[in-house]
Scaffold this active site. Structure first.
Site, PDB file in Angstrom:
ATOM      1  N   GLY A  61      63.748  29.825 -78.219  1.00  0.00           N
ATOM      2  CA  GLY A  61      63.512  29.505 -76.814  1.00  0.00           C
ATOM      3  C   GLY A  61      62.045  29.257 -76.526  1.00  0.00           C
ATOM      4  O   GLY A  61      61.187  30.020 -76.970  1.00  0.00           O
ATOM      5  N   THR A  93      57.605  34.790 -77.834  1.00  0.00           N
ATOM      6  CA  THR A  93      58.844  35.094 -77.126  1.00  0.00           C
ATOM      7  C   THR A  93      58.522  35.745 -75.792  1.00  0.00           C
ATOM      8  O   THR A  93      57.684  36.644 -75.723  1.00  0.00           O
ATOM      9  CB  THR A  93      59.797  36.016 -77.914  1.00  0.00           C
ATOM     10  N   ASP A 127      60.544  37.569 -74.409  1.00  0.00           N
ATOM     11  CA  ASP A 127      61.263  38.845 -74.467  1.00  0.00           C
ATOM     12  C   ASP A 127      60.372  40.005 -74.906  1.00  0.00           C
ATOM     13  O   ASP A 127      60.744  41.171 -74.730  1.00  0.00           O
ATOM     14  CB  ASP A 127      62.452  38.745 -75.419  1.00  0.00           C
ATOM     15  N   MET A 129      66.186  37.665 -67.706  1.00  0.00           N
ATOM     16  CA  MET A 129      66.514  37.491 -69.119  1.00  0.00           C
ATOM     17  C   MET A 129      66.197  38.748 -69.935  1.00  0.00           C
ATOM     18  O   MET A 129      65.375  39.573 -69.541  1.00  0.00           O
ATOM     19  CB  MET A 129      65.749  36.304 -69.694  1.00  0.00           C
ATOM     20  N   GLY A 130      66.825  38.842 -71.108  1.00  0.00           N
ATOM     21  CA  GLY A 130      66.604  39.971 -72.010  1.00  0.00           C
ATOM     22  C   GLY A 130      67.905  40.420 -72.630  1.00  0.00           C
ATOM     23  O   GLY A 130      68.687  41.120 -71.985  1.00  0.00           O
ATOM     24  N   GLU A 186      69.842  40.899 -68.233  1.00  0.00           N
ATOM     25  CA  GLU A 186      71.111  40.219 -68.496  1.00  0.00           C
ATOM     26  C   GLU A 186      71.919  40.872 -69.604  1.00  0.00           C
ATOM     27  O   GLU A 186      73.136  40.700 -69.692  1.00  0.00           O
ATOM     28  CB  GLU A 186      70.856  38.746 -68.850  1.00  0.00           C
ATOM     29  N   GLN A 218      61.805  31.460 -65.842  1.00  0.00           N
ATOM     30  CA  GLN A 218      61.016  32.580 -66.377  1.00  0.00           C
ATOM     31  C   GLN A 218      60.144  32.151 -67.547  1.00  0.00           C
ATOM     32  O   GLN A 218      59.112  32.757 -67.808  1.00  0.00           O
ATOM     33  CB  GLN A 218      61.948  33.707 -66.834  1.00  0.00           C
ATOM     34  N   ARG A 219      60.555  31.127 -68.260  1.00  0.00           N
ATOM     35  CA  ARG A 219      59.808  30.716 -69.446  1.00  0.00           C
ATOM     36  C   ARG A 219      59.132  29.351 -69.307  1.00  0.00           C
ATOM     37  O   ARG A 219      58.551  28.863 -70.275  1.00  0.00           O
ATOM     38  CB  ARG A 219      60.721  30.724 -70.673  1.00  0.00           C
TER      39      ARG A 219
END
Length: 406
Positions: A13, A144, A146, A190-191, A246, A301-302
């Protein structure tokens, strides 16, 4: 050191600063006497296998500076699984093909920008090249939103992502506070297996706009306790703002998304997430009969380049630059990491095997005892990562971007 060409690819991603790492590596490669050509692989490993490259050797400084703050993976990303192997005999044809391409283009320096699975791919390529005695230096460049890569203090992309999350949560809070009788608003962040992004919503507390409840995948999600928490806060404030990762799971270890009808998986077998906020909305509406709305932050978010963290951009650039510095000093089969020493970032390396397919979760000291919010200790960790702003150039009223001419 051996002279040859460098090849860099992007995988997984994208982030808002993944291209800053790309530019850092490109600029250092162009200036390094051991590197003759600087190639970018279009769509990661897939581009290597199909020989689809872009030559950055003569790219203009103006384009590189714009690329540095352009979101999305400029080279194109990929989720391509390289099979495991234990010996040359067990290695698939993909590895033979990679070696063939490396020899044809005299690739002696290879860099791969990505997360957990990408570092696994990087490690496999490095081990195969060693088995066939082909001299090449392989370095993984972390990326990332994340923030779940082990060893490194944090990952490029995370700072800008939580800056977006916290800003958006703050603005949502202001909006939902406009009415005397509000609603339950559930924001999905996200996550998959780590709640670093959802934890970032706590940063909105800097201006007194943090969510009332924050739930992470690290903690077993109890639906009954969630409903009690929501009802209690609604009676006190006549509104509730919830941030939820998520990837939250029940005490049985199952994704709460099992209640969702839509199911899909990516090429690595990961369940495609998204929709947990809507699932919780239905539960709240049917059980508590309160007005409720779900919001899924999803891809912004990204890729929200207008909320870039200057710190994040600069660190992403340096991670890419240091990858070339380390490799041309004879270091291989490593990933660049960041260490926090006396509130300053120091760049180092760790074995790819220490990172490949492994996940760093949010530590318990960052999670409150009730497991429905984030402690102030997290703020000490996260606040430095969102510092500074980037002045993004605009053209015709919209942010200006640079697209690689693939």
């Amino acid at each position: 050191m051996i002279k040859g060409n460098m090849l860099i690819g992007q995988s997984g991603g994208p982030t808002a600063v993944i291209n800053a790492s790309l530019v850092g590596a490109i600029k250092e490669g162009i200036n390094n006497p051991n590197i003759e050509k600087v190639y970018g692989a279009i769509n990661g490993v897939a581009g290597v296998l199909s020989e689809v490259f872009y030559d950055f050797t003569t790219e203009s400084e103006e384009n590189l500076e714009l690329l540095k703050i352009t979101p999305g993976a400029a080279l194109g990303s990929v989720r391509y699984y390289l099979p495991d192997f234990t010996s040359l005999a067990s290695a698939s044809y993909d590895y033979e093909r990679l070696l063939e391409v490396f020899k044809k283009y005299n690739i002696r320096y290879f860099y791969y920008i990505g997360g957990n699975d990408s570092m696994d791919t990087c490690n496999k390529i490095s081990r195969y090249l060693e088995l066939v005695n082909y001299e090449a230096y392989v370095i993984g460049i972390p990326k990332t939103i994340d923030n779940d890569l082990p060893i490194t203090d944090h990952t490029p992309g995370y700072g800008s992502a939580i800056k977006y999350v916290a800003t958006t949560m703050s603005q949502i809070n202001l909006d939902t506070s406009s009415y005397k009788e509000g609603r339950v608003t559930i924001v999905e962040i996200m996550g998959r297996d780590a709640g670093w992004l959802a934890a970032g919503a706590k940063l909105a507390s800097i201006n007194n706009s943090a969510p009332d409840l924050i739930y992470l995948p690290e903690c077993a999600f109890d639906v009954d306790k969630f409903l009690v928490d929501v009802e209690k806060i609604y009676k006190e404030k006549r509104k509730v703002l919830v941030a939820v990762g998520e990837g939250i799971k029940t005490k049985d270890g199952e994704y709460l998304l099992k209640y969702r009808h839509f199911k899909s998986a990516d090429s690595f077998g990961h369940l495609q997430l998204g929709g947990v906020a809507q699932v919780l909305c239905e539960i709240v509406g049917q059980t508590l009969h309160l007005p409720v709305r779900s919001i899924e932050l999803n891809l912004p978010q990204r890729c929200a380049s207008t909320l870039l963290s200057k710190t994040d951009v600069e660190e992403a650039f340096e991670v890419g630059r240091h990858a070339v510095i380390f490799s041309t000093a004879g270091i291989t089969d490593k990933m660049v990491i960041m260490k926090r020493v006396n509130n300053k970032i120091v760049y180092d390396v760790t074995d790819l095997s220490n990172v490949a397919k492994l996940i760093k979760t949010v530590p318990s000291e960052f999670i409150n005892e009730e497991q429905n919010n984030i402690t102030d200790k997290f703020l000490d960790y996260a606040m430095p990562l969102i510092k500074g702003e980037i002045i993004v150039p605009f053209e015709n009223g919209l942010p200006k971007v640079y697209r690689v001419k693939k």
